[in-house]
Design a protein around this motif. Structure first.
Motif, PDB file in Angstrom:
ATOM      1  N   GLU A 179       0.808  -1.200  -0.010  1.00 47.60           N
ATOM      2  CA  GLU A 179      -0.058   0.210  -0.094  1.00 47.60           C
ATOM      3  C   GLU A 179       0.812   1.362  -0.200  1.00 47.60           C
ATOM      4  OE1 GLU A 179      -3.016   0.011   3.111  1.00 47.60           O
ATOM      5  OE2 GLU A 179      -3.929  -1.727   2.357  1.00 47.60           O
ATOM      6  N   ARG A 180       0.463   2.073  -0.952  1.00 47.05           N
ATOM      7  CA  ARG A 180       1.324   3.317  -0.842  1.00 47.05           C
ATOM      8  C   ARG A 180       0.200   4.853  -1.110  1.00 47.05           C
ATOM      9  NH1 ARG A 180       6.911   2.106  -2.783  1.00 47.05           N
ATOM     10  NH2 ARG A 180       6.818   0.133  -3.465  1.00 47.05           N
ATOM     11  N   PRO A 181       0.540   5.721  -0.541  1.00 49.25           N
ATOM     12  CA  PRO A 181      -0.544   6.935  -0.989  1.00 49.25           C
ATOM     13  C   PRO A 181      -0.688   7.163  -2.282  1.00 49.25           C
ATOM     14  CG  PRO A 181       1.510   7.805   0.226  1.00 49.25           C
ATOM     15  CD  PRO A 181       1.627   6.237   0.278  1.00 49.25           C
ATOM     16  N   ASN A 182       0.252   7.026  -3.160  1.00 46.33           N
ATOM     17  CA  ASN A 182       0.173   7.454  -4.751  1.00 46.33           C
ATOM     18  C   ASN A 182       0.182   5.943  -5.509  1.00 46.33           C
ATOM     19  OD1 ASN A 182       2.796   6.904  -3.799  1.00 46.33           O
ATOM     20  ND2 ASN A 182       3.608   8.762  -4.987  1.00 46.33           N
ATOM     21  N   LEU A 183      -0.470   5.005  -4.706  1.00 41.84           N
ATOM     22  CA  LEU A 183      -0.826   3.919  -5.652  1.00 41.84           C
ATOM     23  C   LEU A 183      -2.267   3.684  -5.678  1.00 41.84           C
ATOM     24  CD1 LEU A 183       0.043   1.263  -7.340  1.00 41.84           C
ATOM     25  CD2 LEU A 183       0.255   0.213  -4.892  1.00 41.84           C
ATOM     26  N   ILE A 184      -2.726   3.537  -7.225  1.00 41.58           N
ATOM     27  CA  ILE A 184      -4.010   3.477  -7.391  1.00 41.58           C
ATOM     28  C   ILE A 184      -4.299   2.159  -7.853  1.00 41.58           C
ATOM     29  CG2 ILE A 184      -6.401   4.313  -8.590  1.00 41.58           C
ATOM     30  CD1 ILE A 184      -4.799   7.150  -8.732  1.00 41.58           C
ATOM     31  N   ILE A 185      -5.268   1.320  -7.444  1.00 35.55           N
ATOM     32  CA  ILE A 185      -5.367   0.013  -7.923  1.00 35.55           C
ATOM     33  C   ILE A 185      -6.987  -0.148  -8.179  1.00 35.55           C
ATOM     34  CG2 ILE A 185      -5.420  -2.593  -7.174  1.00 35.55           C
ATOM     35  CD1 ILE A 185      -3.346  -1.987  -4.966  1.00 35.55           C
ATOM     36  N   LEU A 186      -7.094  -0.321  -9.505  1.00 35.39           N
ATOM     37  CA  LEU A 186      -8.297  -0.668 -10.078  1.00 35.39           C
ATOM     38  C   LEU A 186      -8.600  -2.223 -10.372  1.00 35.39           C
ATOM     39  CD1 LEU A 186      -8.261   2.058 -12.955  1.00 35.39           C
ATOM     40  CD2 LEU A 186      -9.036   2.394 -10.608  1.00 35.39           C
ATOM     41  N   HIS A 187      -9.606  -2.906  -9.781  1.00 30.99           N
ATOM     42  CA  HIS A 187      -9.724  -4.409 -10.014  1.00 30.99           C
ATOM     43  C   HIS A 187     -11.217  -4.470 -10.647  1.00 30.99           C
ATOM     44  CE1 HIS A 187     -11.179  -8.348  -8.565  1.00 30.99           C
ATOM     45  NE2 HIS A 187     -10.127  -8.563  -8.899  1.00 30.99           N
TER      46      HIS A 187
END
Length: 249
Positions: A48-56
Motif C-alpha cells: 500500500e502506498r498513498p500514490n498507488l491507485i489499484i483498479l480491479h
C-alpha cells in the motif's frame, strides 16, 4: 503540474510487485502509479502506498479497456504506460517529460530484463533497441498484422542522435501527455481492434497521420522481459479475435 501517471494494465503477472516497486524507486519527480488488475489479485499483493491507485475487475476485460480505465483514473499531466515486467533507469520520468511536446508519443530505449535477478540481462548480446520500422501485414504469415520490427540499420546510422523520429514501436512502454491520449487519440479503440492487438500501431499511426510525432529518447531506458514459453502470456487472446483485430488495423 508535471506529475507522471504510470499506467500498468496487468493480468496473471508474477513480476507486477517488482515492477511497481521499481517505478517508485527510480522516479525522481512527482508520480502516481495506476495498476489495473484484470480479473485477478496479485500474489504477492502490492504494498500500500498513498500514490498507488489499484483498479480491479472481477471479470477479465482485456488490455485495451484496462489502459483506458487506468488513463481515466490518472491525474497527471503525463501518462506512461508500461508492461508489468519492466525495470527502469534512474530518473526516467524527469528525462521523458523534459522533451515531450503535446502532440508527441515518446518511447525510451529498450533493454532486455533478467527478471529473476532483476537486472539488465547481460547474457542477451543484442544491442539496446532504439528504432522500429512498420512492417507490412504479410511479413509474418503466422502473425497477421502490422508489426513494429527492430530496425538495426537505422540505429547504426543515427547512433549519436539522442531524440529522433521513430516509425513504430513494440508497445511495452510509451509516454505522452494525458491531453494527447484523451483529446487526440480519444483513448484506445476497442470497437474494431478488440481488446488486445495492434496497440502501438493504432497509437503511432494515428499520431503521425494526425500531424503529431513519435520519438525515441535515447537519454533514458527501460528493461523489458521477453516472456516467451518460460513465463507464458498473461493476457489470453483467441486466434479468431487476433485475426479480427489485425484485419481492422
Amino acid at each position: 503540474m508535471s506529475k507522471v501517471s504510470v499506467l500498468i494494465p496487468t493480468r496473471n503477472e508474477i513480476f507486477l510487485s517488482k515492477t511497481v516497486d521499481d517505478v517508485f524507486a527510480k522516479a525522481r519527480g512527482e508520480i502516481e502509479v495506476v495498476v489495473y488488475l484484470d480479473g485477478y489479485w496479485p500474489d504477492p499483493p502490492l504494498q500500500e502506498r498513498p500514490n498507488l491507485i489499484i483498479l480491479h475487475v472481477d471479470e477479465a476485460l482485456g488490455m485495451r479497456p484496462g489502459i483506458n480505465a487506468a488513463a481515466a483514473a490518472a491525474t497527471g499531466k503525463y501518462l506512461m504506460k508500461c508492461d508489468a515486467h519492466c525495470m527502469f533507469d534512474e530518473g526516467f520520468d524527469e528525462v521523458l517529460k523534459a522533451e515531450c511536446d503535446d502532440n508527441w508519443v515518446v518511447v525510451p530505449r529498450r533493454r532486455s530484463l533478467d527478471a529473476e535477478n532483476w537486472c539488465i540481462d547481460l547474457t542477451n548480446k543484442k544491442a539496446p533497441v532504439d528504432y522500429h520500422y512498420l512492417a507490412w501485414p504479410w511479413l509474418k504469415p503466422q502473425e497477421l498484422g502490422m508489426h513494429g520490427n527492430v530496425w538495426n540499420e537505422r540505429a547504426k546510422q543515427r547512433l549519436d542522435i539522442l531524440i529522433d523520429d521513430e516509425m513504430s514501436s513494440q508497445g511495452s512502454c510509451w509516454f505522452m501527455t494525458k491531453y494527447h491520449f484523451d483529446n487526440f487519440l480519444g483513448g484506445l479503440n476497442c470497437h474494431g481492434y478488440g481488446n488486445f492487438v495492434q496497440e502501438f500501431q493504432e497509437i503511432g499511426n494515428k499520431t503521425w497521420l494526425g500531424g503529431g510525432q513519435v520519438k525515441i529518447n535515447k537519454k533514458t531506458w527501460y528493461a523489458h522481459l521477453h516472456k516467451g514459453k518460460r513465463y507464458g502470456r498473461g493476457y489470453f487472446i483467441s486466434q479468431r479475435k487476433m485475426i479480427e483485430g489485425t484485419l481492422w488495423s
